[in-house]
Write a protein that holds these residues in place. Structure first.
Motif, PDB file in Angstrom:
ATOM      1  N   UNK A 149       0.862  -1.187   0.000  1.00  0.00           N
ATOM      2  CA  UNK A 149       0.000   0.000   0.000  1.00  0.00           C
ATOM      3  C   UNK A 149       0.896   1.233   0.000  1.00  0.00           C
ATOM      4  N   UNK A 150       0.322   2.361  -0.358  1.00  0.00           N
ATOM      5  CA  UNK A 150       1.118   3.583  -0.492  1.00  0.00           C
ATOM      6  C   UNK A 150       0.608   4.671   0.447  1.00  0.00           C
ATOM      7  N   UNK A 151       1.526   5.516   0.853  1.00  0.00           N
ATOM      8  CA  UNK A 151       1.202   6.650   1.715  1.00  0.00           C
ATOM      9  C   UNK A 151       0.114   7.515   1.080  1.00  0.00           C
ATOM     10  N   UNK A 152      -0.833   7.924   1.930  1.00  0.00           N
ATOM     11  CA  UNK A 152      -1.954   8.797   1.567  1.00  0.00           C
ATOM     12  C   UNK A 152      -3.061   8.098   0.794  1.00  0.00           C
ATOM     13  N   UNK A 153      -2.927   6.764   0.571  1.00  0.00           N
ATOM     14  CA  UNK A 153      -4.036   6.005  -0.008  1.00  0.00           C
ATOM     15  C   UNK A 153      -4.962   5.533   1.121  1.00  0.00           C
ATOM     16  N   UNK A 154      -6.221   5.245   0.792  1.00  0.00           N
ATOM     17  CA  UNK A 154      -7.184   4.828   1.812  1.00  0.00           C
ATOM     18  C   UNK A 154      -6.688   3.604   2.584  1.00  0.00           C
ATOM     19  N   UNK A 155      -6.717   3.705   3.909  1.00  0.00           N
ATOM     20  CA  UNK A 155      -6.263   2.604   4.768  1.00  0.00           C
ATOM     21  C   UNK A 155      -7.417   1.633   4.998  1.00  0.00           C
ATOM     22  N   UNK A 156      -7.721   0.837   3.977  1.00  0.00           N
ATOM     23  CA  UNK A 156      -8.882  -0.044   4.019  1.00  0.00           C
ATOM     24  C   UNK A 156      -8.603  -1.392   4.672  1.00  0.00           C
ATOM     25  N   UNK A 157      -7.345  -1.872   4.627  1.00  0.00           N
ATOM     26  CA  UNK A 157      -7.063  -3.258   4.982  1.00  0.00           C
ATOM     27  C   UNK A 157      -6.025  -3.398   6.101  1.00  0.00           C
ATOM     28  N   UNK A 166       8.825  -4.140   4.348  1.00  0.00           N
ATOM     29  CA  UNK A 166       9.263  -2.958   5.092  1.00  0.00           C
ATOM     30  C   UNK A 166       8.184  -1.888   4.989  1.00  0.00           C
ATOM     31  N   UNK A 167       8.031  -1.109   6.070  1.00  0.00           N
ATOM     32  CA  UNK A 167       7.212   0.097   6.014  1.00  0.00           C
ATOM     33  C   UNK A 167       8.160   1.285   6.078  1.00  0.00           C
ATOM     34  N   UNK A 168       7.855   2.335   5.324  1.00  0.00           N
ATOM     35  CA  UNK A 168       8.803   3.448   5.218  1.00  0.00           C
ATOM     36  C   UNK A 168       8.081   4.722   4.813  1.00  0.00           C
ATOM     37  N   UNK A 169       8.742   5.826   5.058  1.00  0.00           N
ATOM     38  CA  UNK A 169       8.221   7.137   4.644  1.00  0.00           C
ATOM     39  C   UNK A 169       9.401   8.059   4.325  1.00  0.00           C
ATOM     40  N   UNK A 170       9.107   9.165   3.693  1.00  0.00           N
ATOM     41  CA  UNK A 170      10.145  10.142   3.327  1.00  0.00           C
ATOM     42  C   UNK A 170      10.151  11.269   4.355  1.00  0.00           C
ATOM     43  N   UNK A 171      11.358  11.677   4.778  1.00  0.00           N
ATOM     44  CA  UNK A 171      11.413  12.822   5.686  1.00  0.00           C
ATOM     45  C   UNK A 171      11.394  14.126   4.888  1.00  0.00           C
ATOM     46  N   UNK A 213       2.168   5.884   5.791  1.00  0.00           N
ATOM     47  CA  UNK A 213       3.457   5.441   5.257  1.00  0.00           C
ATOM     48  C   UNK A 213       3.216   4.427   4.143  1.00  0.00           C
ATOM     49  N   UNK A 214       4.287   4.025   3.498  1.00  0.00           N
ATOM     50  CA  UNK A 214       4.224   3.048   2.408  1.00  0.00           C
ATOM     51  C   UNK A 214       4.754   1.700   2.903  1.00  0.00           C
TER      52      UNK A 214
END
Length: 351
Positions: free
Chosen positions: A169-177, A187-192, A222-223
């Protein structure tokens, strides 16, 4: 008369416990090892199971997992009995979904109290289920532990297969699942704010991830990306909310799991802030090696940039530290793979 199956490889202890329980009015079946214990469970379908952990042929954890995956036996109250008393062992037993964990030596009254309370709890749950069915209510899924939640994902969840480097899944997409990993690493990650990738978590087989919102649907903060070919099960957030609303025990277990994860993240952030570059590199290698060991792999197979991101240092600094550890004979580097050669010395560098 309630029946109890006692699985214990120590003949003397098994006979003593059996005699005690029979004097208390229970019908007792017994088994000298895990394999026989599974066989007798299916044969007698006892009201409760007491099971040692360290046994020949099949240990107690294996017994529990086999019985918990069988619809005929998964509801039977299960008490672990073991000489292993450190917090990690107790947590492992309870995280699997066992009803209780008693350490040897134990007091007779503690054993009897545990048995009576588990049987009483089971009787109440059974009666409530009968009332719900009798009143025409439609009860939610019967899920009362993390292991039962894993079973629910596998039986009712959607199956998702992704190749290495694909986004779950990608950051800012609906957290449905909410997701459960059956195979692979994620891995889960985000950009600073400076455009640098920060890895916030690594998840392996049997791990849940995607817990962010339990009521209002929002977006992922996060992604999540597959580090290797992966197989997942996933359920909707709304399904999980329904399950949690009808299971206090599961809610407590899940809260503890999330609390443990936050504690690990806090320690990681403190390490990133204060440890030296070499120690950050060493800690990252050792932490990831523990994950890979549970993942049945000998080598660390992940990109240098990902490892550097986990360590919180630049890729160039990470590679220089790897070279230093290799020169000292602590690790070996073969292509993209890292192999630990001297674990004890590497652990000394860690501290």
């Amino acid at each position: 008369m309630k029946s109890i199956l006692l699985i214990e490889d120590d003949n003397t202890l098994r006979e003593n416990i059996k005699e005690l329980l029979e004097l208390k009015g229970y019908r007792v079946y017994d088994a000298p090892n895990g394999e026989k214990g599974v066989e007798n469970t299916l044969r007698y379908l006892p009201d409760l199971i007491i099971c040692d952990i360290l046994m020949p042929v099949m240990d107690g954890y294996e017994v529990y997992e086999i019985l918990n995956n069988n619809k005929k036996t998964r509801q039977i109250p299960f008490i672990f009995l073991s000489a292993k008393s450190n917090p990690e062992d107790v947590r492992k037993g309870m995280n699997l979904g066992a009803d209780d964990y008693l350490t040897k030596p134990f007091k007779e009254e503690d054993l009897i109290s545990s048995i009576e309370s588990r049987l009483a709890k089971y009787a109440i749950l059974t009666e409530n289920q009968k009332r719900q069915r009798g009143s025409g209510d439609s009860p939610g899924p019967e899920v009362s532990s993390l292991q039962e939640l894993r079973n629910y994902f596998r039986e009712q969840g959607q199956v998702l297969e992704l190749n290495k480097n694909s986004a779950v899944y990608r950051e800012r997409k609906n957290a449905d699942f909410i997701y459960l990993i059956e195979e692979g690493l994620v891995k889960t990650h985000r950009m600073d704010e400076y455009g640098k990738e920060l890895i916030t978590g690594i998840y392996r087989e049997d791990d849940f991830f995607g817990f962010y919102y339990f009521k209002d649907v929002s977006t992922y903060p996060e992604t999540a990306t597959a580090l290797e070919d992966c197989l997942f099960y996933r359920i909707y957030n709304s399904n999980l909310s329904e399950i949690l609303s009808s299971s206090h025990d599961l809610t407590i277990e899940l809260a503890q799991l999330l609390s443990d994860n936050l504690s690990i993240l806090k320690n990681h952030l403190l390490e990133m802030a204060y440890a030296s570059v070499l120690k950050k590199t060493t800690n990252t290698i050792l932490n990831f090696a523990e994950i890979m060991k549970a993942h049945h792999a000998d080598d660390i197979k992940i990109s240098r940039s990902d490892l550097a991101s986990i360590a919180g240092i630049s890729t160039e600094s990470f590679i220089r530290s790897l070279s230093s550890l290799k020169k000292e004979g602590l690790i070996d580097i073969e292509g993209r793979n890292i192999k630990i050669l001297d674990l004890s010395k590497l652990q000394k560098v860690r501290w």
